[in-house]
Write a protein that holds these residues in place. Structure first.
Motif, PDB file in Angstrom:
ATOM      1  N   ASP A  11       0.833  -1.202   0.000  1.00 19.54           N
ATOM      2  CA  ASP A  11       0.000   0.000   0.000  1.00 19.54           C
ATOM      3  C   ASP A  11       0.870   1.254   0.000  1.00 19.54           C
ATOM      4  OD1 ASP A  11      -1.819   2.021   0.347  1.00 19.54           O
ATOM      5  OD2 ASP A  11      -2.741   1.198   2.153  1.00 19.54           O
ATOM      6  N   PRO A  12       0.826   2.055  -1.067  1.00 22.53           N
ATOM      7  CA  PRO A  12       1.652   3.276  -1.107  1.00 22.53           C
ATOM      8  C   PRO A  12       1.224   4.320  -0.083  1.00 22.53           C
ATOM      9  CG  PRO A  12       0.194   3.165  -3.013  1.00 22.53           C
ATOM     10  CD  PRO A  12       0.092   1.844  -2.320  1.00 22.53           C
ATOM     11  N   ALA A  13       0.039   4.159   0.513  1.00 24.79           N
ATOM     12  CA  ALA A  13      -0.423   5.079   1.549  1.00 24.79           C
ATOM     13  C   ALA A  13      -0.154   4.549   2.955  1.00 24.79           C
ATOM     14  CB  ALA A  13      -1.917   5.355   1.376  1.00 24.79           C
ATOM     15  N   SER A  14       0.597   3.458   3.066  1.00 19.98           N
ATOM     16  CA  SER A  14       0.857   2.842   4.369  1.00 19.98           C
ATOM     17  C   SER A  14       1.843   3.664   5.187  1.00 19.98           C
ATOM     18  CB  SER A  14       1.427   1.432   4.167  1.00 19.98           C
ATOM     19  OG  SER A  14       2.724   1.506   3.591  1.00 19.98           O
ATOM     20  N   PHE A  15       1.870   3.388   6.489  1.00 19.93           N
ATOM     21  CA  PHE A  15       2.868   4.030   7.340  1.00 19.93           C
ATOM     22  C   PHE A  15       4.264   3.555   6.976  1.00 19.93           C
ATOM     23  CE2 PHE A  15       5.125   4.554  11.487  1.00 19.93           C
ATOM     24  CZ  PHE A  15       5.159   5.948  11.456  1.00 19.93           C
ATOM     25  N   ASN A  16       4.388   2.324   6.502  1.00 18.84           N
ATOM     26  CA  ASN A  16       5.689   1.845   6.026  1.00 18.84           C
ATOM     27  C   ASN A  16       6.210   2.740   4.901  1.00 18.84           C
ATOM     28  OD1 ASN A  16       6.608  -1.215   6.940  1.00 18.84           O
ATOM     29  ND2 ASN A  16       4.451  -0.771   7.298  1.00 18.84           N
ATOM     30  N   ALA A  17       5.342   3.085   3.966  1.00 26.08           N
ATOM     31  CA  ALA A  17       5.749   3.965   2.869  1.00 26.08           C
ATOM     32  C   ALA A  17       6.160   5.332   3.405  1.00 26.08           C
ATOM     33  CB  ALA A  17       4.622   4.102   1.849  1.00 26.08           C
ATOM     34  N   ALA A  18       5.441   5.829   4.412  1.00 24.72           N
ATOM     35  CA  ALA A  18       5.802   7.112   5.013  1.00 24.72           C
ATOM     36  C   ALA A  18       7.176   7.048   5.676  1.00 24.72           C
ATOM     37  CB  ALA A  18       4.733   7.529   6.023  1.00 24.72           C
ATOM     38  N   ILE A  19       7.465   5.930   6.322  1.00 27.05           N
ATOM     39  CA  ILE A  19       8.792   5.753   6.927  1.00 27.05           C
ATOM     40  C   ILE A  19       9.877   5.814   5.846  1.00 27.05           C
ATOM     41  CG2 ILE A  19      10.320   4.118   8.100  1.00 27.05           C
ATOM     42  CD1 ILE A  19       7.815   3.039   9.555  1.00 27.05           C
ATOM     43  N   ALA A  20       9.675   5.049   4.766  1.00 27.78           N
ATOM     44  CA  ALA A  20      10.678   5.030   3.693  1.00 27.78           C
ATOM     45  C   ALA A  20      10.845   6.407   3.077  1.00 27.78           C
ATOM     46  CB  ALA A  20      10.277   4.006   2.632  1.00 27.78           C
ATOM     47  N   VAL A 128      16.800  -1.358  10.317  1.00 27.43           N
ATOM     48  CA  VAL A 128      15.583  -2.048   9.939  1.00 27.43           C
ATOM     49  C   VAL A 128      14.428  -1.439  10.719  1.00 27.43           C
ATOM     50  CG1 VAL A 128      14.353  -4.247   9.918  1.00 27.43           C
ATOM     51  CG2 VAL A 128      16.787  -4.190   9.393  1.00 27.43           C
ATOM     52  N   TYR A 129      13.429  -0.951   9.994  1.00 27.96           N
ATOM     53  CA  TYR A 129      12.208  -0.419  10.600  1.00 27.96           C
ATOM     54  C   TYR A 129      11.069  -1.398  10.349  1.00 27.96           C
ATOM     55  CZ  TYR A 129      14.478   4.144  11.069  1.00 27.96           C
ATOM     56  OH  TYR A 129      15.325   5.175  11.415  1.00 27.96           O
ATOM     57  N   ASN A 130      10.413  -1.794  11.423  1.00 22.04           N
ATOM     58  CA  ASN A 130       9.249  -2.666  11.318  1.00 22.04           C
ATOM     59  C   ASN A 130       8.046  -2.002  11.967  1.00 22.04           C
ATOM     60  OD1 ASN A 130      11.525  -5.228  12.180  1.00 22.04           O
ATOM     61  ND2 ASN A 130      10.722  -4.902  10.131  1.00 22.04           N
ATOM     62  N   THR A 131       6.866  -2.358  11.480  1.00 22.41           N
ATOM     63  CA  THR A 131       5.626  -1.909  12.101  1.00 22.41           C
ATOM     64  C   THR A 131       4.862  -3.132  12.584  1.00 22.41           C
ATOM     65  OG1 THR A 131       4.491  -1.950   9.959  1.00 22.41           O
ATOM     66  CG2 THR A 131       5.459   0.157  10.669  1.00 22.41           C
ATOM     67  N   GLY A 132       4.076  -2.929  13.636  1.00 28.18           N
ATOM     68  CA  GLY A 132       3.305  -4.043  14.165  1.00 28.18           C
ATOM     69  C   GLY A 132       2.050  -3.572  14.862  1.00 28.18           C
ATOM     70  N   ASN A 133       1.134  -4.500  15.084  1.00 27.68           N
ATOM     71  CA  ASN A 133      -0.116  -4.196  15.766  1.00 27.68           C
ATOM     72  C   ASN A 133      -0.281  -4.983  17.057  1.00 27.68           C
ATOM     73  OD1 ASN A 133      -1.068  -2.257  13.958  1.00 27.68           O
ATOM     74  ND2 ASN A 133      -1.872  -3.819  12.579  1.00 27.68           N
ATOM     75  N   ARG A 166      17.661  -1.558  14.887  1.00 24.83           N
ATOM     76  CA  ARG A 166      16.299  -1.922  14.499  1.00 24.83           C
ATOM     77  C   ARG A 166      15.309  -1.228  15.407  1.00 24.83           C
ATOM     78  NH1 ARG A 166      13.199  -6.069  16.371  1.00 24.83           N
ATOM     79  NH2 ARG A 166      11.269  -6.358  15.210  1.00 24.83           N
ATOM     80  N   ARG A 167      14.211  -0.792  14.822  1.00 22.78           N
ATOM     81  CA  ARG A 167      13.168  -0.110  15.592  1.00 22.78           C
ATOM     82  C   ARG A 167      11.809  -0.655  15.162  1.00 22.78           C
ATOM     83  NH1 ARG A 167      13.103   5.031  18.229  1.00 22.78           N
ATOM     84  NH2 ARG A 167      15.140   5.592  17.357  1.00 22.78           N
ATOM     85  N   LEU A 168      10.967  -0.968  16.157  1.00 19.19           N
ATOM     86  CA  LEU A 168       9.609  -1.442  15.898  1.00 19.19           C
ATOM     87  C   LEU A 168       8.633  -0.346  16.296  1.00 19.19           C
ATOM     88  CD1 LEU A 168       7.496  -3.660  15.258  1.00 19.19           C
ATOM     89  CD2 LEU A 168       7.701  -4.364  17.660  1.00 19.19           C
ATOM     90  N   PHE A 169       7.789   0.076  15.351  1.00 24.43           N
ATOM     91  CA  PHE A 169       6.757   1.064  15.629  1.00 24.43           C
ATOM     92  C   PHE A 169       5.417   0.359  15.817  1.00 24.43           C
ATOM     93  CE2 PHE A 169       9.808   3.547  12.998  1.00 24.43           C
ATOM     94  CZ  PHE A 169      10.155   4.490  13.953  1.00 24.43           C
ATOM     95  N   GLY A 170       4.765   0.635  16.915  1.00 24.84           N
ATOM     96  CA  GLY A 170       3.463   0.046  17.164  1.00 24.84           C
ATOM     97  C   GLY A 170       2.884   0.577  18.464  1.00 24.84           C
ATOM     98  N   VAL A 171       1.629   0.434  18.651  1.00 24.83           N
ATOM     99  CA  VAL A 171       0.689  -0.340  17.849  1.00 24.83           C
ATOM    100  C   VAL A 171       0.144   0.584  16.762  1.00 24.83           C
ATOM    101  CG1 VAL A 171      -1.528  -1.566  17.920  1.00 24.83           C
ATOM    102  CG2 VAL A 171       0.108  -1.814  19.810  1.00 24.83           C
ATOM    103  N   VAL A 172       0.432   0.278  15.502  1.00 24.43           N
ATOM    104  CA  VAL A 172       0.125   1.189  14.410  1.00 24.43           C
ATOM    105  C   VAL A 172      -1.381   1.364  14.219  1.00 24.43           C
ATOM    106  CG1 VAL A 172       0.338   1.559  11.922  1.00 24.43           C
ATOM    107  CG2 VAL A 172       2.313   0.774  13.236  1.00 24.43           C
ATOM    108  N   CYS A 173      -2.141   0.295  14.351  1.00 27.25           N
ATOM    109  CA  CYS A 173      -3.586   0.385  14.099  1.00 27.25           C
ATOM    110  C   CYS A 173      -4.299   1.277  15.101  1.00 27.25           C
ATOM    111  CB  CYS A 173      -4.221  -1.002  14.069  1.00 27.25           C
ATOM    112  SG  CYS A 173      -4.164  -1.877  15.654  1.00 27.25           S
ATOM    113  N   LEU A 174      -3.685   1.546  16.246  1.00 33.91           N
ATOM    114  CA  LEU A 174      -4.277   2.419  17.256  1.00 33.91           C
ATOM    115  C   LEU A 174      -3.662   3.813  17.281  1.00 33.91           C
ATOM    116  CD1 LEU A 174      -4.549  -0.069  20.277  1.00 33.91           C
ATOM    117  CD2 LEU A 174      -6.281   0.480  18.549  1.00 33.91           C
TER     118      LEU A 174
END
Length: 200
Positions: A11-20, A128-133, A166-174
């Motif tokens: 998804d080009p509108a994802s938070f992952n895309a915003a991070i990149a 490494v950037y990861n996102t999680g819920n 490495r950094r994990l961003f979450g909880v993204v859905c909230l």
């Protein structure tokens, strides 16, 4: 400095895309040359065919281009979500096809492939950037941290002598807009700290 940013999210509108996008903008603002590889946008084929396994294999031009990007990168930024404790399939396929013997690593003379390889990549730092819920405490208690082990030990630890983060961003859905903006500010700060510009 030449840097490589690799994104794996459909998804080009994802938070992952915003991070990149934030990482690329910050690095270019610091004066670096940046290659962005958005694997889903470019339709990267994750399937490693039998004909590519050999170190001497002739690679498709698109895969060869990715290998050259990796070989030239003095720093690497990886961005992808945590899906089932793993990267998305397209990212795993990118590792399979691009971290190649003779390019990313090699075995010492007399080693038939059973030993510990020697890293060949010139990168001095990887992020490494990861996102999680899943809340971080529950993630660690229930699953450990398989993505840390994968990237730190099983990929970069075998292919380069580098500083790993490495950094994990979450909880993204909230998360709300303010939280996401704060996270993106952390990405900017990471880029300035790990890849300072000339004269910094």
């Amino acid at each position: 400095m030449q840097l490589l940013v690799v994104l794996a999210h459909p998804d080009p509108a994802s938070f992952n895309a915003a991070i990149a996008d934030t990482a690329v903008a910050a690095l270019r603002g610091l004066g670096h040359e940046v290659v962005l590889r958005d694997l889903c946008a470019e339709g990267f084929d994750p399937l490693l065919g039998a004909g590519e396994i050999s170190e001497q294999a002739e690679l498709p031009p698109s895969v060869e281009a990715h290998c050259r990007d990796l070989e030239r990168a003095q720093g690497i930024v990886i961005v992808h979500p945590n899906w089932w404790g793993m990267p998305p399939a397209i990212m795993k396929g990118w590792i399979d096809r691009v971290f190649r013997p003779g390019r990313a690593y090699r075995f010492l003379e007399g080693d038939g492939g059973e030993g510990v390889p020697q890293g060949l990549l010139p990168a001095k730092a990887a992020v490494v950037y990861n996102t999680g819920n899943t809340p971080a405490a529950r993630e660690l208690e229930a699953f450990g941290d398989p993505l840390e082990r994968l990237w730190r030990d099983c990929v970069f630890g075998l292919c380069a002598e580098l500083e790993f983060h490495r950094r994990l961003f979450g909880v993204v859905c909230l998360s709300d807009a303010a939280q996401r903006a704060a996270w993106l500010k952390e990405v900017e700060q990471d880029m300035a700290r790990l890849f300072p510009g000339e004269g910094a």
